[in-house]
Design a protein around this motif. Sequence first.
Motif, short mmCIF file in Angstrom:
data_model
loop_
_atom_site.label_atom_id
_atom_site.label_comp_id
_atom_site.label_asym_id
_atom_site.label_seq_id
_atom_site.Cartn_x
_atom_site.Cartn_y
_atom_site.Cartn_z
N ILE A 97 0.95 -1.11 -0.20
CA ILE A 97 -0.05 -0.06 0.16
C ILE A 97 0.86 1.24 -0.01
O ILE A 97 1.55 1.39 0.91
CB ILE A 97 -1.00 -0.02 1.16
N GLU A 98 0.79 1.86 -1.13
CA GLU A 98 1.92 3.17 -1.32
C GLU A 98 1.20 4.44 -0.90
O GLU A 98 0.20 4.53 -1.06
CB GLU A 98 2.30 3.27 -2.71
N ASP A 99 2.11 5.36 -0.13
CA ASP A 99 1.89 6.32 -0.07
C ASP A 99 0.39 6.77 0.87
O ASP A 99 -0.36 7.33 0.59
CB ASP A 99 1.69 7.27 -1.13
N LEU A 100 0.72 6.40 2.31
CA LEU A 100 -0.50 6.52 3.08
C LEU A 100 -0.19 8.10 3.52
O LEU A 100 0.41 8.19 4.47
CB LEU A 100 -0.41 5.54 4.18
N ILE A 101 -1.28 8.86 3.26
CA ILE A 101 -1.35 10.33 3.56
C ILE A 101 -2.64 10.44 4.12
O ILE A 101 -3.70 10.12 3.84
CB ILE A 101 -1.30 11.25 2.51
N PRO A 102 -2.57 11.10 5.52
CA PRO A 102 -3.76 11.44 6.46
C PRO A 102 -4.73 12.07 5.52
O PRO A 102 -4.48 12.90 4.93
CB PRO A 102 -3.36 12.13 7.59
N GLY A 103 -6.04 11.77 5.56
CA GLY A 103 -7.25 12.68 4.89
C GLY A 103 -7.26 12.35 3.29
O GLY A 103 -8.22 12.85 2.97
N THR A 104 -6.55 11.25 2.97
CA THR A 104 -6.55 11.28 1.39
C THR A 104 -7.12 9.64 1.39
O THR A 104 -6.91 9.27 -0.02
CB THR A 104 -5.32 11.42 0.93
N PHE A 105 -7.34 8.84 2.03
CA PHE A 105 -7.83 7.48 1.99
C PHE A 105 -9.00 7.17 2.86
O PHE A 105 -9.35 7.74 3.66
CB PHE A 105 -6.62 6.40 2.26
N ASP A 106 -9.71 5.90 2.18
CA ASP A 106 -11.06 5.44 2.81
C ASP A 106 -10.66 4.94 4.05
O ASP A 106 -9.97 3.50 3.94
CB ASP A 106 -11.70 4.63 1.89
N GLU A 107 -10.70 5.17 5.15
CA GLU A 107 -10.55 4.69 6.51
C GLU A 107 -11.05 3.45 6.87
O GLU A 107 -10.55 2.58 7.12
CB GLU A 107 -10.71 5.66 7.60
N ARG A 108 -12.27 3.22 6.37
CA ARG A 108 -13.08 2.00 6.59
C ARG A 108 -12.37 1.13 5.67
O ARG A 108 -12.34 -0.36 6.17
CB ARG A 108 -14.73 2.14 6.37
N ALA A 109 -12.06 1.28 4.37
CA ALA A 109 -11.69 0.19 3.61
C ALA A 109 -10.28 -0.08 3.87
O ALA A 109 -9.95 -1.35 4.03
CB ALA A 109 -11.36 0.81 2.14
N LEU A 110 -9.22 0.63 4.80
CA LEU A 110 -8.05 0.12 5.18
C LEU A 110 -8.24 -0.54 6.47
O LEU A 110 -7.56 -1.69 6.61
CB LEU A 110 -7.09 1.55 5.41
N PHE A 111 -9.36 -0.24 7.42
CA PHE A 111 -9.45 -1.10 8.49
C PHE A 111 -9.83 -2.53 8.15
O PHE A 111 -9.44 -3.48 8.61
CB PHE A 111 -10.61 -0.30 9.25
N HIS A 112 -10.94 -2.41 7.09
CA HIS A 112 -11.43 -3.77 6.67
C HIS A 112 -10.22 -4.68 6.09
O HIS A 112 -9.97 -5.65 6.41
CB HIS A 112 -12.12 -3.50 5.51
N LEU A 113 -9.15 -3.94 5.26
CA LEU A 113 -8.20 -4.78 4.74
C LEU A 113 -7.32 -5.26 5.84
O LEU A 113 -6.78 -6.41 5.79
CB LEU A 113 -7.30 -3.75 3.85
N MET A 114 -6.91 -4.61 6.74
CA MET A 114 -5.95 -4.82 7.98
C MET A 114 -6.64 -5.95 8.68
O MET A 114 -5.90 -7.03 8.97
CB MET A 114 -5.54 -3.75 8.78
#
Length: 227
Positions: A97-114
Amino acid sequence: MAGRVVRPRQLAFALSHTESLTRDNFLEGPSNETALALIDSWPDWPNRIMLLSGPEGSGKSHLATIWAEQAGARAISAHSLIDTMVPDTLVTGALVIEDLIPGTFDERALFHLMNMAREDEAYVLITARVAPASFAIPLRDLNSRLRAVPVVTVAAPDDQLFRALIVKLCSDRQMTVDESLVSYLATRIERSVAAARRVVAELDAESLRLRRPVTRALAVEVLRDSA
């Protein structure tokens, strides 16, 4: 009265070039040796989800590319991740997962992925410019989950590594350079990969436009014009 004749400015065609991102072409130094050791130690990681932190152009993407080749990992930019994509992104059991910048990604999607990565025992390598400890994430569960991810920092290059980097970037563009040019650039531009990449690209373009070799004199002109 006849006007002054202005010669047309020659155009340089932007020729494609490939920046080498293989393990053999990675420049190792004190600033990145811990991060490289992490990549080389896979799959014996302290955690299945790891994060590389460092400034833009510090080599995180190069390291992630090396690992992706080793692990058979897919790669996705953090801002393009959406919830419906999560199962497919983990199909190979490894993901960048490249370039994790606050405020620019879907938080629920990342939580689901983790969560899914943990359930499936998949490996995930995240790159970010700063460590998650400095993020402001409204989704509290994701915030705590990210803060628990081990972080390995990639720092700005030291002088020796920076000089080697300039040579490599020039070599990737098939530019022949000497020590006087490398020393001049190394002491006059910001010590970051992004700055070196930008100046080398400008030198290449001017060399093609003017049909002149890449020399210290040309570098003086390029830096003066861009000041």
